[in-house]
Design a protein around this motif. Structure first.
Motif, short mmCIF file in Angstrom:
data_model
loop_
_atom_site.label_atom_id
_atom_site.label_comp_id
_atom_site.label_asym_id
_atom_site.label_seq_id
_atom_site.Cartn_x
_atom_site.Cartn_y
_atom_site.Cartn_z
N ALA A 21 17.52 17.27 -39.42
CA ALA A 21 16.76 17.74 -38.26
C ALA A 21 15.60 18.65 -38.66
N ARG A 22 15.80 19.45 -39.73
CA ARG A 22 14.82 20.50 -40.02
C ARG A 22 13.83 20.14 -41.11
N TYR A 23 14.17 19.20 -41.96
CA TYR A 23 13.27 18.91 -43.08
C TYR A 23 12.77 17.48 -43.02
N ARG A 24 11.57 17.28 -43.54
CA ARG A 24 11.05 15.94 -43.75
C ARG A 24 11.10 15.70 -45.25
N PHE A 25 11.93 14.81 -45.70
CA PHE A 25 12.01 14.61 -47.15
C PHE A 25 12.14 13.12 -47.45
N PHE A 26 11.88 12.79 -48.71
CA PHE A 26 11.96 11.39 -49.13
C PHE A 26 13.41 10.92 -49.03
#
Lengths: 338, 273
Positions: B78-83
């Protein structure tokens, strides 16, 4: 923060639990695991305490026998994947053979290591009919009559059903001097009379007893008698046909595992006990047929004479029978397409 | 209300009666059909008691692991945009799509004595399958999506404003988790935990493959029910089934109780749903 210490405690308890199951060995006590077929639970529940007492009297060791029960093919696969079985007591020869063929769990000579092809008891397909036998069923011929409806498990999915099919086939071959065409024609009539094809023996029994479908339930003789014992007196009769196929219940020590666990001797003694007079008396009380001469004599009245063939006699071997009859587009499939 | 409303409501109730209530009532009817004594004898049989204990122990061990994993995974997504974020989401939901019996077989092939992991552990005398460890592993597999699926949407909707505000006011990570994030997701977390527990209690297929069916030892309640039924002991099977339904009822009552004790958490998530 309180929750994290709680969590730590729970995880610690869990880990202790896991490690104690992994090292569950105590020196003065012996423990063996009997991996068995699904409906033998009550039989071995009776046998184990007697053997445990006997073993303690002879060796002073306190023995505990753990029991695992499921379909015997599933059990064989579980052993191949690491289930720590000291011995197996199965109801299909092929399932023991798999343990010999794949990785030498069982000695190659397992069938010769113990009497009667390593089968301490046997049974055969027989008939359960409604009380008083209103349709006058006497033998396999009667099952091919137009006015009779049958219940037995599907040979495609059930070993029990295969025994029934092969017994009827062996009867027809015998009657027609080995004519396979005639035997197939006979089987076609029998299959036409099947009211319900359940997937297993338990389902077929429910269909026949609780739903009241069919005139004849065909299953192992031991099952026929066990069902009669549970129902009201006279509600059902047993009919034993003139010819049937020998159903073996093979046993073997799983040497590969028993050797590494140091339980080979007690496992062998356990299997020998199944052949002893005491063991055979318990087995016969569950309506299985045995070979011990004295026990046979004492129970002769309960077991009518039957001409028994083995699958090997009539069909070459189980793999051959499976290939010819039960594989896709085999004889069974062909006869089903009316 | 119009007549058609009553018809609609009546249909819903009739459907529930036929599909849910009737089978449950029949369990109890059948279990007590031979009287209280027989029922008690069946329940107090050592094998059945062992199955009850094993089932509860499994659920209790799996639950905290699920809570930690579920909250951590949901928060990360929910909180991070990651690969690989989408991939993680798909992976977490995978157990719902895979048939439990297939899952059990996969575990057996990998962690069994002759699988890659199992054979590596074998020399150390560690066995993962056909004991409590195996049952816990597959139970975790089948239950791990539930908490993530419940918590994630709530985290998405609440956004990170409150957490950021807490941060600017000088709260540390644990304080934010404890005083801001957890209260927000509490109801969803509890609901997910209940679903996961119910699933862990009732799981049959996957457990059946890795259990080894050792009676009094690795038989969970659902396996015990099947075995008793196959033994022509229908009354015993239904007696064991009453315990299973009772455990399910307890989890449902717990859920209702928590809703009662934390009315604000109910209205909070109620507003979001």
């Amino acid at each position: 923060m309180k929750e994290t210490t709680m969590l730590r405690k729970i995880i610690a308890i869990a880990l202790i639990g896991l490690s104690s199951t992994a090292t569950n060995l105590r020196a003065e006590n012996v423990e063996i695991l009997n991996v068995s077929y699904d409906i033998a639970r009550e039989l071995y529940a009776k046998i184990n305490p007697v053997f445990i007492a006997k073993w303690q009297a002879e060796t002073g060791q306190i023995l505990s026998v753990r029991q695992s029960h499921a379909g015997s093919s599933k059990q064989a696969r579980a052993i191949l994947q690491g289930l720590q079985a000291d011995l197996v007591t199965f109801n299909q020869v092929l399932d023991v053979q798999v343990l010999a063929d794949k990785g030498g769990f069982v000695s190659n000579s397992w069938q010769a290591d113990l009497p009667n092809n390593a089968s301490p008891y046997y049974s055969l397909p027989a008939f359960l009919v409604r009380g008083g036998n209103p349709k006058g069923i006497k033998d396999w011929d009667d099952l091919a009559r137009d006015d009779v409806s049958l219940v037995f498990p599907n040979p495609k999915t059930s070993g029990n059903g295969r025994y029934t099919y092969l017994s009827a086939y062996a009867f027809a071959l015998n009657k027609n001097g080995g004519d396979h065409k005639a035997a197939e024609e006979f089987l076609r009539k029998i299959l036409k009379n099947v009211a319900v094809f359940d997937t297993g023996g338990r389902g077929a029994t429910t269909t026949f007893v609780e739903r009241g479908i069919g005139d004849v339930l065909i299953t192992f003789e031991a099952e026929v008698e066990n069902i009669r014992a549970k129902e009201a007196d006279g509600a059902y009769d047993r009919v034993v046909p003139s010819i049937s196929i020998l159903a073996e219940f093979p046993v073997a020590v799983v040497e590969k595992i028993a050797k590494s666990r140091g339980t080979e001797q007690v496992s062998k003694a356990y299997l020998d006990f199944l052949y002893s007079k005491e063991g055979q008396e318990i087995i016969v009380s569950f309506n299985n047929r045995v070979n011990h001469p004295e026990v046979v004599k004492a129970n002769a009245d309960n077991f009518p004479q039957v001409k028994l063939f083995t699958v090997e006699d009539v069909f070459g071997s189980w793999p051959d029978a499976n290939k010819t009859h039960f594989a896709t587009d085999g004889v069974f499939d062909r006869l089903q397409r009316r | 209300m119009l007549l058609r409303h009553y018809i609609l409501i009546g249909t819903a109730f009739a459907f529930m009666a036929v599909m849910v209530i009737l089978p449950i009532v029949s369990i109890y009817h059948r279990a007590f059909s031979e009287g209280w004594d027989v029922y008690w004898a069946n329940i107090s049989h050592p094998d059945t008691l062992a199955a009850i204990w094993l089932t509860i122990a499994t659920a209790l061990i799996v639950l905290p692991v699920n809570i930690v994993f579920g909250v951590a995974a949901a928060w990360a997504i929910a909180r991070y945009r990651f690969f690989g974020r989408r991939l993680l989401l798909v992976l977490i939901e995978m157990p719902l799509a895979i048939s439990p019996i297939v899952a059990g077989l996969c575990f057996l092939l990998i962690y069994g004595a002759y699988g890659p992991v199992g054979s590596a552990l074998d020399p150390f005398g560690i066995q993962l399958m056909f004991n409590l460890t195996g049952i816990i592993l597959v139970s975790f597999f089948v239950t791990c999506p539930f908490i993530v699926r419940e918590v994630l949407p709530v985290l998405m909707v609440t956004g990170e404003n409150e957490e950021k505000a807490a941060l600017t006011l000088g709260a540390n990570g644990w304080q934010i988790l404890w005083f801001v994030t957890l209260p927000n997701i509490l109801w969803a977390l509890v609901y997910g935990a209940i679903l996961a527990t119910a699933r862990a209690l009732g799981e049959f297929g996957a457990v059946s493959v890795v259990s080894g069916s050792i009676r009094g030892e690795t038989m969970t309640l659902p396996l015990q029910v099947e075995m008793l039924y196959n033994d022509y002991n229908a009354t015993g099977a239904f007696a064991a089934a009453t315990v299973l339904t009772l455990l399910a009822l307890v989890t449902l009552i717990l859920r209702a109780l928590i809703a009662l004790l934390h009315p604000q958490s109910r209205t909070h998530s109620g507003a979001q749903r």
